[in-house]
Design an enzyme around this catalytic site. Structure first.
Site, short mmCIF file in Angstrom:
data_model
loop_
_atom_site.label_atom_id
_atom_site.label_comp_id
_atom_site.label_asym_id
_atom_site.label_seq_id
_atom_site.Cartn_x
_atom_site.Cartn_y
_atom_site.Cartn_z
N CYS A 121 0.84 -1.21 0.00
CA CYS A 121 0.00 0.00 0.00
C CYS A 121 0.86 1.25 0.00
O CYS A 121 0.62 2.19 -0.75
CB CYS A 121 -0.92 -0.01 1.21
SG CYS A 121 -2.04 1.40 1.29
N CYS A 218 -6.25 -2.99 7.30
CA CYS A 218 -7.49 -2.20 7.19
C CYS A 218 -8.65 -2.96 6.57
O CYS A 218 -9.80 -2.79 6.96
CB CYS A 218 -7.22 -0.91 6.43
SG CYS A 218 -6.72 -1.12 4.70
#
Length: 384
Positions: A121, A218
């Site tokens: 990410c 997440c």
């Protein structure tokens, strides 16, 4: 060295501009760290622009707390911007995030690896697409709430571990390139404890001052990787056999995706005289292979996709004496790194490590001091 009257002194971000003339894009996750960075820079007089990336399904995440980049956290980031009086934008990056991070995460698990999606990410979304957006907004730099330090070295900016070892995030940022490092700033890296960050949040009157830290990946609620993968890849939980290293069947499993290298608990094998660990995942044959703890010891670690942050070229030496981390939760260990090419190497650990797994990162550090020399991805392992 004396400064001439015409020279502009460097501001706190190391740029030769007055803060009011320096535009800083702050990557805001909605947590206390990035909120403090934005508030602190605004308080110092910088031209702050907050940007939050919506990375995964907003509707499904509205009630999910303690995760970045969705739901309540977007609201928290927006509220901080309103409180401090700077513009804030939410960018929909769901498709980019799925293609660049989530899909590879699922496929890696299906291939028997143990991926680290937070690194991908940072590498493929935050420090690539978001950084490009910051440049489009005419920013002079981009700041984040990561706990890592950036110093100006003799040959350009250097990456260093955070001052607080308990908060250090260098393992997750090893793939930051020199070009990205030139544009990035990490204002919290020098803080000694998280309490200092929360004290700053209270000083600026931020409601997120006591907000808990995010714990899970997440898009993986409660750490349940298997359920997420089964949703993304229906049929991924195919059952199979648990076998020992000789191929003897010891039990059954409900899917290789439920296991990781080094796992001991939850194997569902009874009547054993010694503890057994997962030593290999045979994805093609849907087999989980278990064995004694000593089979987990690995000395030779092949690494590829290397991002090198040293001053001299990676291949300029036959070997580098460095310290390396093969897991985020482990301290650096002494190693010899032997380049094969500019992006591939063989890492020899001076003392064997247990549970080295494909899909994890191998991060390079200076033998002494805090400098980070980059790292790469473990792509297969063999004992030596």
């Amino acid at each position: 060295m004396t400064m001439s009257l015409t020279e502009t002194p460097l501001n706190s971000l190391g740029l030769p501009k007055a803060p009011a003339e320096t535009r800083v894009v702050v990557a805001m996750s909605g947590g206390v760290d990035s909120s403090v960075v934005a508030a602190m820079l605004k308080d110092e007089g910088y031209d702050v622009v907050g940007v939050t990336l919506q990375l995964y399904d907003h509707g499904a995440a509205l009630a999910k707390k303690n995760a970045c980049c969705a739901g309540i956290d977007i609201h928290d980031a927006r509220r901080v911007a309103e409180e401090m009086g700077f513009p804030h934008y939410v960018l929909d990056y769901e498709n980019i995030f799925r293609e660049a991070v989530i899909d590879e995460f699922a496929d890696s698990y299906l291939a028997g690896a143990t991926p680290v999606p937070c690194i991908r990410c940072n590498e493929r979304v935050k420090f690539k697409d978001l950084l490009a957006t910051a440049r489009d907004l005419d920013a002079d730099c981009m700041a984040t709430g990561h706990y890592i330090q950036r110093f100006e070295g003799r040959d350009g900016p250097e990456l260093h571990s955070a001052a607080d070892p308990a908060r250090d995030q260098s393992y997750f940022l090893f793939s930051t390139t020199p070009e990205q490092l030139d544009f990035l700033r990490f204002p919290l890296g020098h803080l000694k404890t998280k309490d200092e960050t929360r004290a700053l949040a209270r000083r600026f009157g931020l409601e997120v001052a006591d907000k808990p830290d995010s714990q899970d990946i997440c898009f993986v609620p409660n750490g349940d990787y298997a359920s997420v993968i089964e949703k993304l890849r229906p049929g991924a939980g195919a059952p199979g056999e648990i076998v020992d290293t000789e191929g003897r069947v010891l039990g059954r499993h409900e899917g290789v995706i439920h296991y990781t290298i080094g796992q001991r608990r939850g194997l569902g094998i009874g009547g054993l005289t010694e503890p057994l660990y997962v030593v290999k995942l045979d994805v093609d044959n849907a087999r989980v292979i278990v064995g004694p703890k000593e089979l987990l010891a690995t000395r030779i670690v092949p690494v590829r996709e290397i991002n090198w942050l040293g001053d001299a070229p990676f291949t300029s030496r036959p070997e580098w004496r460095l310290s390396v981390k093969v897991r985020s939760t482990r301290p650096p260990r002494e190693a010899v790194v032997r380049p094969i090419s500019e992006t591939e190497a063989e890492v020899e650990l001076l003392a064997p490590e247990e549970g080295v797994s494909p899909g994890q990162a191998c991060v390079f550090y200076a033998p002494e001091g805090s400098r980070v020399f980059g790292g790469g991805w473990i792509w297969k392992g063999r004992s030596a």
